[in-house]
Design a protein around this motif. Structure first.
Motif, short mmCIF file in Angstrom:
data_model
loop_
_atom_site.label_atom_id
_atom_site.label_comp_id
_atom_site.label_asym_id
_atom_site.label_seq_id
_atom_site.Cartn_x
_atom_site.Cartn_y
_atom_site.Cartn_z
N ASN A 241 42.31 41.64 52.63
CA ASN A 241 42.89 42.25 51.28
C ASN A 241 42.39 41.11 50.32
OD1 ASN A 241 44.15 43.55 49.01
ND2 ASN A 241 46.29 43.11 50.10
N PRO A 242 41.18 41.52 50.24
CA PRO A 242 40.47 40.74 49.20
C PRO A 242 40.75 41.12 47.95
CG PRO A 242 38.91 41.94 50.06
CD PRO A 242 39.41 42.02 50.93
N ASP A 243 40.70 42.02 47.63
CA ASP A 243 41.02 42.95 45.75
C ASP A 243 42.29 41.79 45.51
OD1 ASP A 243 38.95 43.81 45.60
OD2 ASP A 243 39.16 46.03 46.21
N GLY A 244 43.41 42.47 46.58
CA GLY A 244 45.13 42.21 46.53
C GLY A 244 44.44 40.35 45.92
N VAL A 245 44.68 40.04 47.09
CA VAL A 245 44.18 38.23 46.60
C VAL A 245 43.71 37.85 45.35
CG1 VAL A 245 43.07 36.14 47.15
CG2 VAL A 245 44.50 37.47 48.93
N ASP A 246 43.08 38.50 44.97
CA ASP A 246 42.17 38.29 43.72
C ASP A 246 42.90 38.25 42.30
OD1 ASP A 246 40.05 36.99 42.67
OD2 ASP A 246 38.87 39.25 41.83
N ARG A 247 44.05 39.21 42.49
CA ARG A 247 44.25 40.32 41.52
C ARG A 247 45.66 39.52 41.28
NH1 ARG A 247 39.93 42.54 42.18
NH2 ARG A 247 39.13 44.16 40.23
N GLY A 248 46.40 38.73 42.26
CA GLY A 248 47.76 37.93 42.61
C GLY A 248 48.77 40.00 43.19
N HIS A 249 47.97 40.18 43.21
CA HIS A 249 49.15 41.06 43.91
C HIS A 249 50.31 40.63 44.23
CE1 HIS A 249 46.02 44.88 43.22
NE2 HIS A 249 47.08 44.66 42.12
N TRP A 250 51.96 41.76 44.62
CA TRP A 250 52.44 41.11 45.54
C TRP A 250 51.94 42.09 47.05
CZ3 TRP A 250 58.03 42.94 43.50
CH2 TRP A 250 57.65 41.91 41.97
N ARG A 251 51.58 42.72 47.64
CA ARG A 251 51.89 43.34 48.37
C ARG A 251 50.29 44.07 49.05
NH1 ARG A 251 55.41 42.20 53.12
NH2 ARG A 251 55.95 44.45 54.55
N GLN A 252 50.17 44.34 47.62
CA GLN A 252 49.03 46.26 48.50
C GLN A 252 47.59 45.73 47.58
OE1 GLN A 252 51.59 49.00 45.36
NE2 GLN A 252 52.48 49.29 46.93
N THR A 267 43.73 55.27 55.80
CA THR A 267 43.24 55.65 54.57
C THR A 267 42.25 54.53 53.93
OG1 THR A 267 44.86 55.75 53.86
CG2 THR A 267 45.31 57.18 54.51
N GLN A 268 42.80 53.24 53.65
CA GLN A 268 41.56 52.14 52.95
C GLN A 268 41.01 51.65 53.52
OE1 GLN A 268 43.66 51.67 49.43
NE2 GLN A 268 44.76 54.06 50.77
N PRO A 269 40.11 51.27 52.64
CA PRO A 269 38.30 51.24 53.31
C PRO A 269 38.23 49.92 53.81
CG PRO A 269 38.69 50.87 51.26
CD PRO A 269 39.82 51.28 51.37
N GLU A 270 39.47 49.05 53.63
CA GLU A 270 39.52 47.54 54.44
C GLU A 270 39.61 47.99 55.72
OE1 GLU A 270 40.35 47.16 49.80
OE2 GLU A 270 41.11 48.18 51.60
N THR A 271 41.32 48.50 55.91
CA THR A 271 41.70 49.17 57.78
C THR A 271 40.59 49.97 58.11
OG1 THR A 271 42.69 50.20 56.60
CG2 THR A 271 43.98 48.58 56.68
N ALA A 272 40.24 51.15 57.77
CA ALA A 272 38.96 51.70 57.95
C ALA A 272 37.79 51.43 58.81
CB ALA A 272 38.69 52.67 57.23
#
Length: 410
Positions: A241-252, A267-272
């Motif tokens: 989950n590089p996008d979530g890490v980069d933006r300091g997300h809690w979970r998503q 449904t998401q490109p990472e898991t796909a």
């Protein structure tokens, strides 16, 4: 001050420098980013929370999730800078959520230390935390735990792969077009059993990052000679989950999806991207054998399938844990165990078991587990897996056969 032994840990794990990649601060942060004492959130791993200056050296952050409802993991990470020595107060207002992560501080010297209890005051039923620190001159970083931004993670992957002869491959892209990178190690023959190791689905789960890195360093770092690891294909995706890490997300991720609830829907490109890679490997004859998915929670626990689920290899979780506890150098059991399947919950472990009939296990490290204990847990778990694979190899050879696709040439 209770200084955790993080410096040596980070050195061992190949952590990068103190400051991450910078981005342009939002206009909401402009007032906080000016003056003799400043608060900024412009590095990888830092959220862009609304910041209000409440005094010359006092700030308030509105700590809000990327979307709701959400698992309550209220992450925070920010820099404080002062021209001279001064006391600074930062109020974290969690709204309807409660304080979870004990703040740590980094003075730019590579050492992360937990702030003393006296530096953090909880108010309003733990929905507000007030951090009081003396800083300056210069910059300090304060965060829920150690910060591993996307550049640090990419550097670790590159260095780890180079040290251990792993192949690096971009198997997909995130919504923000960041690479989803896999590290792989090929078996000595075709049609080999496949072991999958995942990490980084949830951005603030730092102890899971530390545990994953130590596990991999121990498991693959000593590979030599007649090695049972050579009988298996290895697919390692440490940072899903590089996008979530980069933006300091809690979970998503950026699609506002908990990636560990997208195994099945995809449904998401990472898991796909992971699904596509697994399907390709299966079509080429590789046989899914095991998945380990590294996370953090409130305790050290292994979430495993039930022993009677009928998976292959039979009773893997019970056998691996028995070996682990048998060589564990600490007191009591290493991990708690939480057996369960939950077929209606689309997690990686459940999907892997359902789709391939093979065990998927979630490896969880506690938020506040001592970093030395994390190292010991991860190293012991890796040693136990290696022993399990060695024993399986010996049993197969004694019975006159090896795992699928690994028969030795005449």
């Amino acid at each position: 001050m209770n200084v955790k032994p993080v410096l040596s840990t980070l050195a061992l794990l190949g952590a990068a420098g103190f400051l991450g990649a910078c981005a342009t601060p939002s206009t909401e942060l402009a007032d906080c980013a000016q003056g003799d004492v400043r608060l900024t959130q412009d590095f990888s791993g830092s959220p862009a929370y609304a910041c209000t200056r409440t005094g010359p050296a006092a700030f308030q952050l509105a700590v809000a999730p990327e979307s709701a409802p959400i698992n309550p993991s209220p992450w925070f990470a920010f820099d404080l800078e002062a021209e001279r020595e001064t006391g600074v107060s930062v109020q974290l207002d969690y709204g309807e959520y409660e304080h979870r992560y004990r703040p740590e501080i980094n003075h730019g010297d590579g050492i992360w230390a937990a702030l003393p209890d006296t530096a953090v005051r909880l108010e309003a039923g733990d929905s507000v935390a007030v951090i009081s620190v003396d800083i300056g001159p210069g910059i300090v970083r304060i965060a829920g735990q150690e910060v591993f931004g996307v550049e640090d993670r990419a550097q670790w992957r590159a260095e780890f792969a180079a040290r251990n002869g792993l192949t690096r491959q971009t198997i997909g892209q995130s919504i923000d077009r960041q690479p989803v990178e896999a590290l792989s190690r090929s078996a000595s023959a075709q049609n080999a059993p496949l072991i999958v190791i995942l990490g980084g689905q949830h951005p603030p789960e730092v102890t899971g990052v530390l545990g994953l890195r130590a596990f991999l360093e121990t498991l693959l770092g000593s590979a030599s000679g007649d090695n049972p690891l050579d009988l298996y294909e290895w697919l390692i995706i440490p940072d899903l989950n590089p996008d979530g890490v980069d933006r300091g997300h809690w979970r998503q991720n950026l699609g506002r999806m908990d990636l560990n609830r997208d195994w099945g829907p995809f449904t998401q490109p990472e898991t796909a991207a992971v699904l596509a890679e697994l399907e390709t490997r299966v079509s080429e004859g590789q046989v899914p054998f095991l998945m380990l998915d590294f996370h953090s929670t409130h305790r050290d626990v292994l979430y495993t399938p039930p022993d009677d689920l009928g998976l292959s290899p039979d009773n893997f979780a019970a056998d691996w844990i028995a070996i682990l506890n048998g060589i564990w150098p600490g007191e009591g059991e290493a991990f708690a165990r939480g057996p369960g399947h939950n077929p209606d919950l689309p997690t990686s472990k459940t999907w892997f078991a359902t789709r391939f009939g093979a065990p998927g296990i979630t490896v969880e490290f506690g938020d506040e587990t001592d970093r030395g204990r994390i190292m010991m847990l991860a190293q012991t778990a890796a040693q136990a897996l290696r022993i399990y694979l060695e024993d399986a190899q010996a049993e197969n050879e004694a019975a006159g056969f090896l795992p699928p696709g690994n028969a030795r040439p005449d």
